[in-house]
Design a protein around this motif. Structure first.
Motif, PDB file in Angstrom:
ATOM      1  N   VAL A  45      -1.815  -7.165   4.134  1.00 52.15           N
ATOM      2  CA  VAL A  45      -2.400  -7.839   5.293  1.00 52.15           C
ATOM      3  C   VAL A  45      -1.365  -7.987   6.417  1.00 52.15           C
ATOM      4  CG1 VAL A  45      -2.028 -10.260   4.605  1.00 52.15           C
ATOM      5  CG2 VAL A  45      -4.019  -9.653   5.945  1.00 52.15           C
ATOM      6  N   ALA A  46      -0.098  -8.170   6.085  1.00 52.79           N
ATOM      7  CA  ALA A  46       0.945  -8.220   7.113  1.00 52.79           C
ATOM      8  C   ALA A  46       1.071  -6.860   7.797  1.00 52.79           C
ATOM      9  CB  ALA A  46       2.279  -8.636   6.502  1.00 52.79           C
ATOM     10  N   GLY A  47       0.965  -5.787   7.033  1.00 49.77           N
ATOM     11  CA  GLY A  47       1.008  -4.448   7.616  1.00 49.77           C
ATOM     12  C   GLY A  47      -0.155  -4.206   8.557  1.00 49.77           C
ATOM     13  N   HIS A  53      -4.609  -5.294  13.846  1.00 54.62           N
ATOM     14  CA  HIS A  53      -5.887  -5.757  13.307  1.00 54.62           C
ATOM     15  C   HIS A  53      -5.958  -7.281  13.299  1.00 54.62           C
ATOM     16  CE1 HIS A  53      -7.347  -1.851  11.865  1.00 54.62           C
ATOM     17  NE2 HIS A  53      -6.067  -1.591  11.622  1.00 54.62           N
ATOM     18  N   ASP A  54      -7.155  -7.799  13.465  1.00 59.78           N
ATOM     19  CA  ASP A  54      -7.415  -9.227  13.343  1.00 59.78           C
ATOM     20  C   ASP A  54      -7.571  -9.502  11.856  1.00 59.78           C
ATOM     21  OD1 ASP A  54      -8.220 -11.874  13.647  1.00 59.78           O
ATOM     22  OD2 ASP A  54     -10.271 -11.344  14.197  1.00 59.78           O
ATOM     23  N   VAL A  55      -6.603 -10.192  11.258  1.00 60.00           N
ATOM     24  CA  VAL A  55      -6.606 -10.373   9.804  1.00 60.00           C
ATOM     25  C   VAL A  55      -6.593 -11.842   9.420  1.00 60.00           C
ATOM     26  CG1 VAL A  55      -5.506  -8.156   9.310  1.00 60.00           C
ATOM     27  CG2 VAL A  55      -4.087 -10.152   9.702  1.00 60.00           C
ATOM     28  N   LYS A  56      -7.261 -12.118   8.316  1.00 62.40           N
ATOM     29  CA  LYS A  56      -7.301 -13.444   7.731  1.00 62.40           C
ATOM     30  C   LYS A  56      -6.972 -13.300   6.254  1.00 62.40           C
ATOM     31  CE  LYS A  56     -11.227 -14.803  10.677  1.00 62.40           C
ATOM     32  NZ  LYS A  56     -10.463 -14.688  11.841  1.00 62.40           N
ATOM     33  N   MET A  57      -6.393 -14.344   5.673  1.00 66.69           N
ATOM     34  CA  MET A  57      -6.096 -14.313   4.243  1.00 66.69           C
ATOM     35  C   MET A  57      -6.734 -15.520   3.579  1.00 66.69           C
ATOM     36  SD  MET A  57      -2.662 -13.450   2.245  1.00 66.69           S
ATOM     37  CE  MET A  57      -2.805 -12.988   0.532  1.00 66.69           C
ATOM     38  N   LEU A  58      -7.394 -15.257   2.470  1.00 62.51           N
ATOM     39  CA  LEU A  58      -8.025 -16.283   1.657  1.00 62.51           C
ATOM     40  C   LEU A  58      -7.213 -16.407   0.377  1.00 62.51           C
ATOM     41  CD1 LEU A  58     -10.431 -18.134   0.935  1.00 62.51           C
ATOM     42  CD2 LEU A  58     -11.587 -16.111   0.059  1.00 62.51           C
ATOM     43  N   THR A  59      -6.562 -17.555   0.193  1.00 64.26           N
ATOM     44  CA  THR A  59      -5.745 -17.774  -0.988  1.00 64.26           C
ATOM     45  C   THR A  59      -5.503 -19.263  -1.141  1.00 64.26           C
ATOM     46  OG1 THR A  59      -3.774 -17.010  -2.179  1.00 64.26           O
ATOM     47  CG2 THR A  59      -3.477 -17.573   0.141  1.00 64.26           C
ATOM     48  N   ALA A  72       3.999 -20.506   6.556  1.00 62.43           N
ATOM     49  CA  ALA A  72       4.704 -20.200   7.807  1.00 62.43           C
ATOM     50  C   ALA A  72       5.022 -18.705   7.910  1.00 62.43           C
ATOM     51  CB  ALA A  72       5.985 -21.030   7.899  1.00 62.43           C
ATOM     52  N   ALA A  73       5.396 -18.086   6.790  1.00 61.08           N
ATOM     53  CA  ALA A  73       5.696 -16.647   6.799  1.00 61.08           C
ATOM     54  C   ALA A  73       4.436 -15.834   7.092  1.00 61.08           C
ATOM     55  CB  ALA A  73       6.309 -16.225   5.469  1.00 61.08           C
ATOM     56  N   LEU A  74       3.309 -16.234   6.527  1.00 60.94           N
ATOM     57  CA  LEU A  74       2.052 -15.539   6.806  1.00 60.94           C
ATOM     58  C   LEU A  74       1.696 -15.673   8.283  1.00 60.94           C
ATOM     59  CD1 LEU A  74      -0.051 -16.620   3.686  1.00 60.94           C
ATOM     60  CD2 LEU A  74       1.031 -14.393   4.074  1.00 60.94           C
ATOM     61  N   ASN A  75       1.803 -16.879   8.823  1.00 62.27           N
ATOM     62  CA  ASN A  75       1.519 -17.091  10.249  1.00 62.27           C
ATOM     63  C   ASN A  75       2.449 -16.266  11.122  1.00 62.27           C
ATOM     64  OD1 ASN A  75      -0.660 -18.916  10.085  1.00 62.27           O
ATOM     65  ND2 ASN A  75       0.723 -20.623   9.753  1.00 62.27           N
ATOM     66  N   ALA A  76       3.726 -16.225  10.766  1.00 62.82           N
ATOM     67  CA  ALA A  76       4.701 -15.469  11.559  1.00 62.82           C
ATOM     68  C   ALA A  76       4.380 -13.973  11.573  1.00 62.82           C
ATOM     69  CB  ALA A  76       6.111 -15.709  11.027  1.00 62.82           C
ATOM     70  N   ALA A  77       3.723 -13.507  10.516  1.00 63.03           N
ATOM     71  CA  ALA A  77       3.343 -12.091  10.445  1.00 63.03           C
ATOM     72  C   ALA A  77       2.036 -11.806  11.185  1.00 63.03           C
ATOM     73  CB  ALA A  77       3.209 -11.675   8.978  1.00 63.03           C
ATOM     74  N   GLY A  78       1.444 -12.830  11.795  1.00 62.38           N
ATOM     75  CA  GLY A  78       0.209 -12.628  12.557  1.00 62.38           C
ATOM     76  C   GLY A  78      -1.046 -12.761  11.726  1.00 62.38           C
ATOM     77  N   ILE A  79      -0.946 -13.416  10.579  1.00 61.69           N
ATOM     78  CA  ILE A  79      -2.084 -13.578   9.665  1.00 61.69           C
ATOM     79  C   ILE A  79      -2.719 -14.935   9.909  1.00 61.69           C
ATOM     80  CG2 ILE A  79      -2.761 -13.711   7.242  1.00 61.69           C
ATOM     81  CD1 ILE A  79      -0.141 -12.007   6.714  1.00 61.69           C
TER      82      ILE A  79
END
Length: 101
Positions: A45-47, A53-59, A72-79
């Motif tokens: 998803v970071a890639g 791409h407009d990406v969201k993560m469910l976890t 914070a790392a996910l947000n920094a990657a644009g997720i």
């Protein structure tokens, strides 16, 4: 670069912490390890985010400083982490030993 052709992507899966030896050293040569947020799903998803791409993560992440670091790392990657739940618990982890040659 997001447009109607790039689409929206929602991923789900486990976020892991990777502990890696710095440089090309073996574990027995190290007194400390580098910690990076990753895991297959998070890396994919970071890639996709880096490609526009407009990406969201469910976890789910633990309600702890390590969970804060991962989010914070996910947000920094644009997720988009709006669908990341927080709960008591632990994070999975793995070790990477690059070594030389």
């Amino acid at each position: 670069m997001t447009d109607s052709a790039s689409g929206h992507v929602v991923t789900f899966g486990e976020v892991l912490l990777r502990f890696a030896t710095p440089g090309a050293r073996l574990t027995v040569q190290c007194d400390a390890l580098d910690m990076v947020v990753g895991g297959a799903e998070a890396n994919v998803v970071a890639g996709l985010a880096s490609l526009g791409h407009d990406v969201k993560m469910l976890t789910r992440l633990p309600s702890s400083p390590l969970g804060d670091k991962a989010r914070a790392a996910l947000n920094a990657a644009g997720i988009d982490t709006a669908y990341v739940g927080r709960d008591a618990g632990r994070m999975g982890l793995y070790f990477l030993e690059s070594g030389a040659g």
